[in-house]
Design an enzyme around this catalytic site. Sequence first.
Site, PDB file in Angstrom:
ATOM      1  N   SER A   1      93.014  59.808  36.707  1.00  0.00           N
ATOM      2  CA  SER A   1      91.918  58.885  36.959  1.00  0.00           C
ATOM      3  C   SER A   1      92.270  57.454  36.547  1.00  0.00           C
ATOM      4  O   SER A   1      93.171  56.853  37.110  1.00  0.00           O
ATOM      5  CB  SER A   1      90.656  59.381  36.240  1.00  0.00           C
ATOM      6  OG  SER A   1      89.521  58.690  36.664  1.00  0.00           O
TER       7      SER A   1
ATOM      8  N   ASP B   1     102.877  49.649  41.725  1.00  0.00           N
ATOM      9  CA  ASP B   1     102.747  48.993  43.031  1.00  0.00           C
ATOM     10  C   ASP B   1     103.032  47.498  42.953  1.00  0.00           C
ATOM     11  O   ASP B   1     103.524  46.888  43.915  1.00  0.00           O
ATOM     12  CB  ASP B   1     101.338  49.198  43.587  1.00  0.00           C
ATOM     13  CG  ASP B   1     101.162  50.578  44.200  1.00  0.00           C
ATOM     14  OD1 ASP B   1     102.142  51.350  44.207  1.00  0.00           O
ATOM     15  OD2 ASP B   1     100.045  50.882  44.667  1.00  0.00           O
TER      16      ASP B   1
ATOM     17  N   LYS C   1      94.048  62.215  40.622  1.00  0.00           N
ATOM     18  CA  LYS C   1      92.592  62.096  40.795  1.00  0.00           C
ATOM     19  C   LYS C   1      92.274  60.695  41.310  1.00  0.00           C
ATOM     20  O   LYS C   1      92.343  59.722  40.573  1.00  0.00           O
ATOM     21  CB  LYS C   1      91.861  62.349  39.484  1.00  0.00           C
ATOM     22  CG  LYS C   1      90.336  62.229  39.608  1.00  0.00           C
ATOM     23  CD  LYS C   1      89.652  62.507  38.295  1.00  0.00           C
ATOM     24  CE  LYS C   1      88.143  62.397  38.423  1.00  0.00           C
ATOM     25  NZ  LYS C   1      87.663  61.020  38.616  1.00  0.00           N
TER      26      LYS C   1
END
Length: 557
Positions: A291, A302, A316
Amino acid sequence: MKKILYLLLLCAAVSPVLQAKNDSKNDISRNLRIFNSVYKELVSNYVDTIDAEKSLATAINSMLSEIDPYTEYYPADMQDELLSLSTGNYAGVGSYLQKRRQGIIFSQPRWNSPSRNAGIRHGDIILAVDDLDVTGETPIDEVSKRLRGQAGTTVNVKVRRPYAADSLLSFEITRRQIDVDPLPYYGFLRDGIGYIGLTTFNANSADAVKDAIADMRAKGELKGLVLDLRGNGGGLLESAVNIVGNFVPKGTGVVTTRYKEPGNYKTYKTTRKPIDTELPVVVLTDGGTASASEIVAGALQDLDRAVVVGSRSYGKGLVQNTRPLPYDGLLKVTVARYYIPSGRLIQAIDYSHRDSLGNVTRIPDSLTNVYYTAAGREVRDGGGITPDVKVKQKETNRLLYNIVRDFWAYDFATKYAAEHSGETFSPDTFEVDDSIFAQFKAFIDPDKFQYDHYCETGIKYLREAAETEGYMTDEVRQRFDELEQLLRHDLNHDLDHNRDDIVELLDFELGDRYFSEGDQVRRTLSHDDDVDEAVAILISPERYRMLLTPAKDKQKK
């Protein structure tokens, strides 16, 4: 005329939408009437007495179980845990509970908590909480609810302490506000490399990370940082965004949540001035990283702002909000999916697709898609965050599994602590030596130790196959007997063979009874393969840079 035609076309386009919405409302109304009628008939006419509240809760929970494990109903008297996760504090005695065969136990009184300070110890079996007689049939939720309450109030707890001479004990515990520390330990590892172990994402997490970095810099040169998110199950999304904001320029997009309606989305950007946008960072992940933890690890990956090390995260990618319900109830409901800066969704399980048995499975790697980081490195969606550097995890076996599953290490540590009551140990010098290991071996009752007899079972099947296929000659039977003898379990031999892993288990369990959570973390860092790999990367600037370089650019060099 053109206006009339336009209006007619508009009405024609809108009508199906309005019809669909009306049909949906009619379906909801019809189904609620059916459910209401069934519920009233049962409560009014069923031959036996029905617990109305329990039946309703069962119906609600059964319905929610068909959706996903994160959409949950909280009646008014069961919202403490949800509140503690979001605020980072609650009022109570500060101990985890566990239901065992012998009853409900205090499984882990937190360090410096009201329960521990009052005298509660690991493994104490709860007999009564005030006027509540606690037996094996008492729901653990009911015991937990009785232990929580307003700060400053008291609760009387009666327990039976295993392995102790005075086994029946009574404690008066004064409840107080329990602050969940999101950062139990931080400090320098070696060569100017700092370490931060973050356990949850609550309202205090981002400031705790910021303060830890500032404190380490005040004590020495900080050349690199290991941010440990292993086992961190997440928490507040805003906290994750703020933590990323410590390392990237203000205004950087971190995560986008997309809701049910097309075009309904929200992008969260960093709003704080960063601490350092150049400090080399390694993020540690494992299967328990979920999460909000995955937002941090995935966003930094990223944005090419950190190297991710360890093993694949949980996966998740769903967002929950709370909705108020009548009579002070709450519904925690999945309202959106989140997408990290590359545009990928890391959700590993599609709960909307189930097999004929109603089971869900992880999305196979073959069905995942390629995305690209800011610099052009390939990353994939679905299935969590895949580390840039994978560290091979220690393999376990059935012996170790059974030791943990059947609480042999836990119960031995409980016995050891009871027999060494009043003794203190240093976290820097304590070790599981030959004497302690021998005591553990003696503690295990071979007649009660549950073995999974894989070797014996395998030989049995081979014998049957040989008989069926006509290969069971006297010579083959003799060979089978010899092999069976060679592979027969020898508990003493197996314990010695797995000594290093067992010592690690015992070290953790014993340490949990004598040392703070922060000391426990610090003690494990000296023999942590993930941490060693992270440090090796951070002390090699060239390797760190190459790990953040796209493959196509590496080939040019």
